[in-house]
Design an enzyme around this catalytic site. Structure first.
Site, PDB file in Angstrom:
ATOM      1  N   GLU A   1      -2.051   6.003   4.123  1.00 48.41           N
ATOM      2  CA  GLU A   1      -0.674   6.447   3.685  1.00 48.41           C
ATOM      3  C   GLU A   1       0.527   6.049   3.613  1.00 48.41           C
ATOM      4  OE1 GLU A   1      -2.194  10.150   5.800  1.00 48.41           O
ATOM      5  OE2 GLU A   1      -2.076  11.096   5.041  1.00 48.41           O
TER       6      GLU A   1
ATOM      7  N   GLU B   1     -10.911  11.864   5.346  1.00 46.33           N
ATOM      8  CA  GLU B   1     -10.374  12.098   6.874  1.00 46.33           C
ATOM      9  C   GLU B   1     -11.585  13.742   6.668  1.00 46.33           C
ATOM     10  OE1 GLU B   1      -7.883  11.521   5.197  1.00 46.33           O
ATOM     11  OE2 GLU B   1      -6.174  10.556   5.769  1.00 46.33           O
TER      12      GLU B   1
ATOM     13  N   ALA C   1      -5.341   6.998  10.899  1.00 47.61           N
ATOM     14  CA  ALA C   1      -5.148   7.654  12.698  1.00 47.61           C
ATOM     15  C   ALA C   1      -5.975   6.817  13.571  1.00 47.61           C
ATOM     16  CB  ALA C   1      -4.667   8.813  12.797  1.00 47.61           C
TER      17      ALA C   1
ATOM     18  N   GLY D   1      -4.975   7.227   7.211  1.00 49.05           N
ATOM     19  CA  GLY D   1      -3.402   7.135   7.408  1.00 49.05           C
ATOM     20  C   GLY D   1      -3.264   5.991   7.087  1.00 49.05           C
TER      21      GLY D   1
HETATM   22  C1  HXC Z   1      -9.942   4.614  16.045  1.00 53.74           C
HETATM   23  C2  HXC Z   1     -11.266   3.290  14.522  1.00 53.74           C
HETATM   24  C3  HXC Z   1     -10.950   3.333  13.273  1.00 53.74           C
HETATM   25  C4  HXC Z   1      -9.938   4.837  13.484  1.00 53.74           C
HETATM   26  C5  HXC Z   1     -12.291   2.055  13.480  1.00 53.74           C
HETATM   27  N1  HXC Z   1     -12.511   2.026  14.621  1.00 53.74           N
HETATM   28  N2  HXC Z   1     -11.673   2.819  12.488  1.00 53.74           N
HETATM   29  N3  HXC Z   1     -11.407   3.811  16.226  1.00 53.74           N
HETATM   30  N4  HXC Z   1      -9.305   5.052  14.648  1.00 53.74           N
HETATM   31  N5  HXC Z   1      -9.667   5.365  12.852  1.00 53.74           N
HETATM   32  C6  HXC Z   1     -12.523   1.286  15.647  1.00 53.74           C
HETATM   33  C7  HXC Z   1     -14.405   1.650  15.456  1.00 53.74           C
HETATM   34  O1  HXC Z   1     -14.963   3.129  16.315  1.00 53.74           O
HETATM   35  C8  HXC Z   1     -14.657   0.782  16.067  1.00 53.74           C
HETATM   36  O2  HXC Z   1     -14.351   0.221  17.398  1.00 53.74           O
HETATM   37  C9  HXC Z   1     -13.874  -0.421  15.641  1.00 53.74           C
HETATM   38  O3  HXC Z   1     -12.742  -0.146  15.246  1.00 53.74           O
HETATM   39  C10 HXC Z   1     -14.946  -1.518  14.605  1.00 53.74           C
HETATM   40  O4  HXC Z   1     -15.154  -0.553  13.591  1.00 53.74           O
HETATM   41  P1  HXC Z   1     -16.875   0.084  13.131  1.00 53.74           P
HETATM   42  O5  HXC Z   1     -16.767   1.030  12.865  1.00 53.74           O
HETATM   43  O6  HXC Z   1     -17.573  -0.333  13.950  1.00 53.74           O
HETATM   44  O7  HXC Z   1     -16.735  -0.364  11.670  1.00 53.74           O
HETATM   45  P2  HXC Z   1     -17.185  -0.834   9.896  1.00 53.74           P
HETATM   46  O8  HXC Z   1     -19.011  -0.082  10.736  1.00 53.74           O
HETATM   47  O9  HXC Z   1     -17.472  -1.977   9.399  1.00 53.74           O
HETATM   48  O10 HXC Z   1     -16.851   0.735   9.650  1.00 53.74           O
HETATM   49  C11 HXC Z   1     -15.706   0.853   9.075  1.00 53.74           C
HETATM   50  C12 HXC Z   1     -15.017   2.273   9.329  1.00 53.74           C
HETATM   51  C13 HXC Z   1     -15.182   3.142   9.887  1.00 53.74           C
HETATM   52  C14 HXC Z   1     -15.733   2.941   7.448  1.00 53.74           C
HETATM   53  C15 HXC Z   1     -13.579   1.976   7.980  1.00 53.74           C
HETATM   54  O11 HXC Z   1     -14.341   1.899  11.105  1.00 53.74           O
HETATM   55  C16 HXC Z   1     -14.877   4.030   9.903  1.00 53.74           C
HETATM   56  O12 HXC Z   1     -15.280   5.351   8.795  1.00 53.74           O
HETATM   57  N6  HXC Z   1     -13.277   5.053  10.735  1.00 53.74           N
HETATM   58  C17 HXC Z   1     -12.869   5.603  10.442  1.00 53.74           C
HETATM   59  C18 HXC Z   1     -12.151   6.104   8.623  1.00 53.74           C
HETATM   60  C19 HXC Z   1     -11.188   7.315   8.722  1.00 53.74           C
HETATM   61  O13 HXC Z   1     -12.197   8.288   8.822  1.00 53.74           O
HETATM   62  N7  HXC Z   1      -9.918   6.651   9.161  1.00 53.74           N
HETATM   63  C20 HXC Z   1      -9.236   8.594   8.775  1.00 53.74           C
HETATM   64  C21 HXC Z   1      -8.398   8.881   9.961  1.00 53.74           C
HETATM   65  S1  HXC Z   1      -7.715  10.494  10.311  1.00 53.74           S
HETATM   66  P3  HXC Z   1     -16.102  -0.080  19.161  1.00 53.74           P
HETATM   67  O14 HXC Z   1     -14.877   0.072  19.766  1.00 53.74           O
HETATM   68  O15 HXC Z   1     -17.498   0.962  18.577  1.00 53.74           O
HETATM   69  O16 HXC Z   1     -16.332  -1.537  18.215  1.00 53.74           O
HETATM   70  C22 HXC Z   1      -6.410   9.726   9.857  1.00 53.74           C
HETATM   71  C23 HXC Z   1      -4.915  10.851   9.868  1.00 53.74           C
HETATM   72  C24 HXC Z   1      -3.791  10.582   9.326  1.00 53.74           C
HETATM   73  O17 HXC Z   1      -6.554   8.671   9.505  1.00 53.74           O
HETATM   74  C25 HXC Z   1      -2.891  11.754   9.697  1.00 53.74           C
HETATM   75  C26 HXC Z   1      -1.915  11.018   9.771  1.00 53.74           C
HETATM   76  C27 HXC Z   1      -1.050  10.707  10.868  1.00 53.74           C
END
Ligand code: HXC
Length: 257
Positions: free
Chosen positions: A111, A131, A65, A108
């Site tokens: 999922e 998460e 998400a 997500g």
């Molecule tokens: C918004 C995101 C994002 C996310 C990555 N980005 N994941 N933006 N939401 N979920 C963005 C980063 O901010 C960054 O933007 C760009 O994508 C590239 O990511 P980086 O972090 O620079 O890349 P990297 O260093 O290779 O790391 C990759 C990664 C990391 C390990 C996947 O991005 C990460 O941890 N992302 C979050 C993953 C996460 O927690 N997902 C769960 C979300 S909660 P900028 O602008 O800075 O360049 C969820 C709940 C679902 O999913 C509920 C149901 C609806």
């Protein structure tokens, strides 16, 4: 509808929907989810489309998400207006959906892959429910579908540590259907989709529904449901065509009737 965050195209009875926000690793914001649902429901209504493939542009399938969009949301806002309705609508799509997981499938994103019926993954893909690192937990099936797919103890490890697992491990644990080299992941998924698209459409839809029934019913109820679907297929022209074609040693031509 013109899409901003996805692309959608059809070929040979197969629709391919590509999540297309590679700069943010295809983070699933509201617009993306709305567009995904709109495309999938449109394809589900289109008799010419017999299978849907969902994939991602760039190095991610979807990294979850959109965290920036969720950042300011309150619990009542999440409850009232967030994207969970869209997830339910995808669950109700009767056309088979194949996830072609080209890269990261996190939160997500994992999922969404699990909401699909078949998962073809690149050797470089990773699956995870991170998460917990954000102080939240999975909210769109990550504790339910994951547990059903890989069992309690492995699901607990993934959900409680937030650590992702590589595609080969996901395959060994039963989370993915098949792992292939990155350059062929979409072709592999499309090939499988074309194969399904060539089958009798009513049988395909009822078979999908019956397999999914196994997740939310006890065995006797599931067997009853399966048998009713089986009987129902004897009312279709495609059943007559399939059996005649076998007896006449020719390829069946199914019409979805
Ligand atoms: C918004 C995101 C994002 C996310 C990555 N980005 N994941 N933006 N939401 N979920 C963005 C980063 O901010 C960054 O933007 C760009 O994508 C590239 O990511 P980086 O972090 O620079 O890349 P990297 O260093 O290779 O790391 C990759 C990664 C990391 C390990 C996947 O991005 C990460 O941890 N992302 C979050 C993953 C996460 O927690 N997902 C769960 C979300 S909660 P900028 O602008 O800075 O360049 C969820 C709940 C679902 O999913 C509920 C149901 C609806």
């Amino acid at each position: 509808m013109a899409y901003q965050n996805i692309t959608a195209a059809t070929e040979d009875g197969v629709a391919v929907v590509t999540l297309n926000r590679p700069d943010v690793l295809n983070a699933l914001n509201q617009t993306t989810m709305n567009e995904l649902v709109d495309a999938c429901e449109g394809f589900d209504r289109d008799e010419a489309v017999r299978c849907i493939v969902i994939t991602g542009a760039g190095r991610a399938f979807a990294a979850g998400a959109d965290i920036k969009e969720m950042a300011g949301a309150s619990a009542p806002q999440m409850l009232a207006g967030y994207r969970f309705q869209q997830w339910e609508r995808i669950r109700k799509i009767t056309t088979p959906i194949i996830a072609a997981v080209n890269g990261l499938a996190l939160g997500g994103g994992c999922e969404l892959a699990m909401l699909c019926d078949i998962i073809v993954a690149s050797e470089t893909a990773q699956f995870g429910q991170p998460e917990i690192n954000l102080g939240i937990m999975p909210g769109a099936g990550g504790t339910q579908r994951l547990t059903r797919a890989i069992g309690k103890y492995r699901a607990m490890e993934m959900v409680l540590t937030g650590r992702p697992i590589p595609a080969r491990q996901a395959e060994a644990w039963g989370l993915v259907t098949k792992v292939v080299p990155p350059e062929v992941v979409l072709d592999e998924a499309k090939g499988m989709a074309r194969e399904i698209a060539g089958k009798a459409p009513v049988a395909v839809r009822l078979a999908k529904e019956s397999v999914l029934k196994a997740f939310d019913t006890h065995l006797e109820g599931g067997l009853d449901f399966e048998r009713k679907c089986f009987y129902l297929l004897f009312a279709t022209e495609d059943r007559a065509e399939g059996i005649s074609a076998f007896l006449e040693k020719r390829k069946a031509i199914f019409k979805g009737r």
